[in-house]
Design a protein around this motif. Structure first.
Motif, PDB file in Angstrom:
ATOM      1  N   SER A   1     -20.717  22.762   6.348  1.00 15.77           N
ATOM      2  CA  SER A   1     -20.020  23.527   5.326  1.00 15.77           C
ATOM      3  C   SER A   1     -20.928  23.788   4.127  1.00 15.77           C
ATOM      4  O   SER A   1     -20.901  24.874   3.527  1.00 15.77           O
TER       5      SER A   1
ATOM      6  N   CYS B   1     -23.100  26.522   5.055  1.00 10.84           N
ATOM      7  CA  CYS B   1     -22.361  27.792   4.980  1.00 10.84           C
ATOM      8  C   CYS B   1     -22.381  28.336   3.552  1.00 10.84           C
ATOM      9  O   CYS B   1     -22.598  29.539   3.334  1.00 10.84           O
ATOM     10  N   ALA B   2     -22.157  27.448   2.575  1.00 14.04           N
ATOM     11  CA  ALA B   2     -22.207  27.881   1.171  1.00 14.04           C
ATOM     12  C   ALA B   2     -23.598  28.395   0.810  1.00 14.04           C
ATOM     13  O   ALA B   2     -23.751  29.441   0.174  1.00 14.04           O
TER      14      ALA B   2
ATOM     15  N   SER C   1     -19.007  31.142  -7.372  1.00 12.47           N
ATOM     16  CA  SER C   1     -18.206  30.381  -6.403  1.00 12.47           C
ATOM     17  C   SER C   1     -19.079  29.634  -5.408  1.00 12.47           C
ATOM     18  O   SER C   1     -18.900  28.423  -5.183  1.00 12.47           O
ATOM     19  N   PHE C   2     -20.041  30.321  -4.791  1.00 13.25           N
ATOM     20  CA  PHE C   2     -20.853  29.698  -3.751  1.00 13.25           C
ATOM     21  C   PHE C   2     -21.765  28.623  -4.325  1.00 13.25           C
ATOM     22  O   PHE C   2     -21.995  27.584  -3.683  1.00 13.25           O
TER      23      PHE C   2
ATOM     24  N   SER D   1     -19.738  25.604  -5.096  1.00 10.61           N
ATOM     25  CA  SER D   1     -19.328  25.007  -3.834  1.00 10.61           C
ATOM     26  C   SER D   1     -20.427  24.101  -3.284  1.00 10.61           C
ATOM     27  O   SER D   1     -20.147  23.012  -2.755  1.00 10.61           O
TER      28      SER D   1
ATOM     29  N   HIS E   1     -20.050  20.073  -2.443  1.00 15.60           N
ATOM     30  CA  HIS E   1     -20.379  19.574  -1.105  1.00 15.60           C
ATOM     31  C   HIS E   1     -21.373  18.410  -1.188  1.00 15.60           C
ATOM     32  O   HIS E   1     -21.212  17.392  -0.504  1.00 15.60           O
TER      33      HIS E   1
ATOM     34  N   SER F   1     -12.229  21.649   2.174  1.00 15.07           N
ATOM     35  CA  SER F   1     -11.244  22.565   1.587  1.00 15.07           C
ATOM     36  C   SER F   1     -11.280  22.501   0.064  1.00 15.07           C
ATOM     37  O   SER F   1     -11.234  23.540  -0.621  1.00 15.07           O
TER      38      SER F   1
ATOM     39  N   SER G   1     -13.805  21.639  -1.839  1.00  8.31           N
ATOM     40  CA  SER G   1     -15.063  22.209  -2.332  1.00  8.31           C
ATOM     41  C   SER G   1     -15.000  23.724  -2.398  1.00  8.31           C
ATOM     42  O   SER G   1     -15.584  24.333  -3.305  1.00  8.31           O
ATOM     43  N   TRP G   2     -14.309  24.335  -1.460  1.00  3.98           N
ATOM     44  CA  TRP G   2     -14.213  25.798  -1.449  1.00  3.98           C
ATOM     45  C   TRP G   2     -13.094  26.311  -2.360  1.00  3.98           C
ATOM     46  O   TRP G   2     -13.313  27.223  -3.167  1.00  3.98           O
TER      47      TRP G   2
ATOM     48  N   THR H   1     -13.639  25.801  -6.344  1.00  3.78           N
ATOM     49  CA  THR H   1     -14.681  26.637  -6.949  1.00  3.78           C
ATOM     50  C   THR H   1     -14.310  28.116  -6.930  1.00  3.78           C
ATOM     51  O   THR H   1     -14.564  28.835  -7.896  1.00  3.78           O
ATOM     52  N   ILE H   2     -13.703  28.574  -5.836  1.00  5.51           N
ATOM     53  CA  ILE H   2     -13.304  29.988  -5.766  1.00  5.51           C
ATOM     54  C   ILE H   2     -12.190  30.275  -6.767  1.00  5.51           C
ATOM     55  O   ILE H   2     -12.218  31.284  -7.485  1.00  5.51           O
TER      56      ILE H   2
END
Length: 348
Positions: free
Chosen positions: A83, A86-87, A114-115, A118, A122, A154, A156-157, A160-161
């Protein structure tokens, strides 16, 4: 840029506009100043930034494919790493290319918060995972389960988003800066102005996870040092269960050491940028544009560093990359390959 436009306002007030000064949109009133580079320097900048884009995209893609494809790597800790990759992949694929154009051509893009945040969260959850694994390796599988890993991913995403979009779309980030933003707003630029309150909140979102990481890794290395002494004192008459515990402890310490290096790289990449943000907010955006660009690209390159650290320290990751690059992952039963064995056999 905003700072360049401020310079233009200062010169215009004195009726001094250099002939060589170029605007992003020459026929539009209120256009931003365009930072001009020589053709040779522009090529060098594109090569430097472009290599970072390619590196961040490819190596993080390899991490995701390795962990998701090979069943042996399906663990709560590795899913967190996937994950995180992915970020970092999204930073390389959706943020860095536009920022490259912004940096070289003086156009701007503002959707990387956001990323990047994230990635920070993580790394924080991975440090918690490593702490549990090192301090209690035998009970660790029952504490850090797939469901716990899913909750961490979940969080972490979603956090931040939600934070990033709420901050930017409500406009609370520039409360109290209306006159400054109005004076500095120009066509072709979208560098975000953040007031003192929200720049401190941004810093806390960076500082708190970072403090957790530093504290946990200090404890990890103290525990690892103690475990190493205990293992050295073991004699040959010990039971097989004690030998197993020693092997497990050694493996978890190595993983913690690797990720500790990733945290150090993260601190080197991110800390200067947040210090610059605080200085800008409290001293009236005085930091030169080229310093800002250098610091922001330090944070972007961090997205490409983590997979390189894994590749350097983890033999299983190097074997997975070899299988992916050579196309052997498309052969039968490749997902069940034993990556921890030096001799890898792929069934046709």
């Amino acid at each position: 840029s905003l700072r360049g436009f401020l310079a233009l306002l200062w010169l215009s007030s004195r009726k001094v506009v250099p002939a060589a000064m170029q605007l992003c949109y020459e026929n539009i009133n209120g256009s931003c100043i365009k930072t001009s580079y020589s053709p040779a320097l522009r090529v060098i900048l594109y090569l430097a930034f472009g290599s970072g884009v390619v590196l961040a995209v490819l190596v993080n893609l390899l991490v995701m494919i390795s962990i998701l494809h090979f069943k042996q790597l399906h663990s709560p800790a590795n899913f967190l790493i996937a994950s995180l990759a992915c970020a970092d992949f999204l930073v390389g694929a959706t943020v860095m290319p536009f920022s490259m154009v912004r940096s070289v051509e003086s156009f701007h893009s503002c959707f990387d918060m956001s990323f990047c945040y994230s990635s920070i969260f993580h790394l924080c959850f991975i440090s918690i995972d490593r702490y549990i694994a090192v301090t209690d390796p035998l009970v660790y599988p029952t504490k850090f389960t797939l469901s716990v890993s899913g909750i961490c991913i979940s969080f972490s995403w979603l956090l931040t988003i939600t934070f990033s979009f709420s901050l930017l779309y409500t406009g609370v980030n520039d409360d109290g800066l209306e006159e400054l933003v109005s004076a500095l707003t120009c066509v072709g630029g979208c560098q975000i102005a953040v007031n003192q309150t929200w720049v401190l909140i941004d810093f806390l979102l960076f500082f708190i996870p970072t403090l957790v990481m530093v504290i946990l890794y200090c404890k990890i290395f103290l525990v690892a040092k103690q475990q190493a002494r205990e293992i050295e004192s073991m004699n040959k008459t010990e039971s097989s269960s004690e030998n197993y515990q020693a092997r497990v402890s050694k493996r978890e310490r190595k993983a913690a050491k690797t990720l500790g290096i990733a945290v150090i790289a993260f601190l080197i990449s991110w800390f200067p940028y947040f210090i610059e943000s605080i200085i800008d907010a409290f001293l009236g955006f005085i930091v030169p544009t080229h310093i800002f660009e250098i610091l922001i690209w330090f944070t972007y390159y961090n997205s490409a560093v983590n997979p390189l650290i894994y590749a350097f320290f983890y033999p299983w990751f190097r074997r997975a990359i070899k299988l992916i690059v050579t196309g052997k992952v498309f052969r039968g039963h490749s997902s069940t390959i034993d990556l921890f064995s030096e001799q890898i056999k792929v069934l046709d």
